[in-house]
Design an enzyme around this catalytic site. Sequence first.
Site, PDB file in Angstrom:
ATOM      1  N   SER A  68       0.796  -1.232   0.000  1.00  0.00           N
ATOM      2  CA  SER A  68       0.000   0.000   0.000  1.00  0.00           C
ATOM      3  C   SER A  68       0.826   1.278   0.000  1.00  0.00           C
ATOM      4  O   SER A  68       0.256   2.375  -0.062  1.00  0.00           O
ATOM      5  CB  SER A  68      -0.948   0.008   1.199  1.00  0.00           C
ATOM      6  N   LYS A  71       0.077   3.900  -2.609  1.00  0.00           N
ATOM      7  CA  LYS A  71      -0.875   5.014  -2.482  1.00  0.00           C
ATOM      8  C   LYS A  71      -0.179   6.360  -2.358  1.00  0.00           C
ATOM      9  O   LYS A  71      -0.830   7.400  -2.426  1.00  0.00           O
ATOM     10  CB  LYS A  71      -1.817   4.759  -1.308  1.00  0.00           C
ATOM     11  N   SER A 128      -5.723   3.681   4.701  1.00  0.00           N
ATOM     12  CA  SER A 128      -5.223   2.951   3.533  1.00  0.00           C
ATOM     13  C   SER A 128      -6.355   2.284   2.760  1.00  0.00           C
ATOM     14  O   SER A 128      -6.230   1.156   2.274  1.00  0.00           O
ATOM     15  CB  SER A 128      -4.195   1.898   3.958  1.00  0.00           C
ATOM     16  N   LYS A 234       3.038   6.645   4.669  1.00  0.00           N
ATOM     17  CA  LYS A 234       2.206   5.535   4.221  1.00  0.00           C
ATOM     18  C   LYS A 234       2.829   4.192   4.567  1.00  0.00           C
ATOM     19  O   LYS A 234       3.999   3.946   4.293  1.00  0.00           O
ATOM     20  CB  LYS A 234       1.979   5.611   2.695  1.00  0.00           C
TER      21      LYS A 234
END
Length: 392
Positions: A68, A71, A128, A234
């Site tokens: 993730s 992102k 997320s 992130k």
Amino acid sequence: MKKIVYMLLVLCFISIYFGGGLLANHHTPESESTLNLAENSKSAILIERDTGKVLYQKNADSILPPASMTKIMTMLLIMEALEEKKLTLDENVRISEKAASMGGSQIFLEAGEEMTVNDLLKGIAVASGNDASVALAERIAGSEEAFVEKMNNKAKELGLKNTTFKNSTGLPDTDHLSTASDMALMAKELLKYDEITKYTSIYEDYLRKGQDNEFWLVNTNKLVKFYDGVDGLKTGFTNEAKYCLTATAEKNGMRVIAVVMGANTTKERNSDVSQLLDFAYSKYATKTLFDKDQKVTDFKWIKANQKEVEIVTNDRISIVHEKGEDLDSVKTNIKMNQNITLPLKKGTSVGNLEIIKDNKVISSTDLIVSEDIKKANLVTLFGRTIQSFLRN
């Protein structure tokens, strides 16, 4: 004679073996040669944000699944769309069947539901949310597939040679890959948008607050709460990628970015990032020379509709140095492009500001025009010619 030759050969061997080793260490950064940071992770990198200077790296170009952390690029394209007025924070986005059906991390959007861009961005940055990522990808590009094409184009634009995106979420795909080095550069670009940390620094919040389907958001990046100065960026996890994190912190005027990939547990991941941040703030400091959008000089285009235009910085300009280092030799140099044609849009690069230390260019940052510049009409040009003639 043979003994002399033999002794010379031995001395030569010793010189090459030991002297060569010392020479190699001389050119190897101390962080790589004497430290063993992020030992729980497959790869890692630590950079200072303004200059992009690498403070430490370990297998930073190893190609791995980013999970993730993908992102970061998704949020970068969202922030660009907001800046270009193609999107507004208070706009409602209708959730598609595809977006609502995404697995993994999600904020449990329902098909046909509408949610503001602001809340969807919050859902991506804090929780997320894969569903929120796809919803905004579809809104910006028409489809997730078209958005992924934009992601890959942006990666090329940033010079990322080891990154390939197959989706906007980071869900497993054999060819969905990146590196710690590339992730740091993506994060550096995203952090040009100061407002992004207003989202990534949230530890907990609510979506649909007060409604029957109220949803509690808790940040997947626990360092936001437990490490002073961390305000993003992130996390990532899949079975293939293991535990990953791109983190950013700002303390004492210095912002750094730390990336770790492939840790076995969240505890190891957070420990490795904390170790990198501790190293950065114990050894280095920055000195800010110019803020973002600060005027550097004026420029005159004879054929422009304005007499003078302010030339400003495209980003904050700093130098990073070891604490206690002498900075007296640091200088700046403005280099304007020689072939500039009108008209120019606001934000167009027209030159560079070089930072020079010990007669070497250590960084170069774009200088941009602060407003749109159009060609002057014939009446204006004629008037300027007359004024110039009268002054002479």
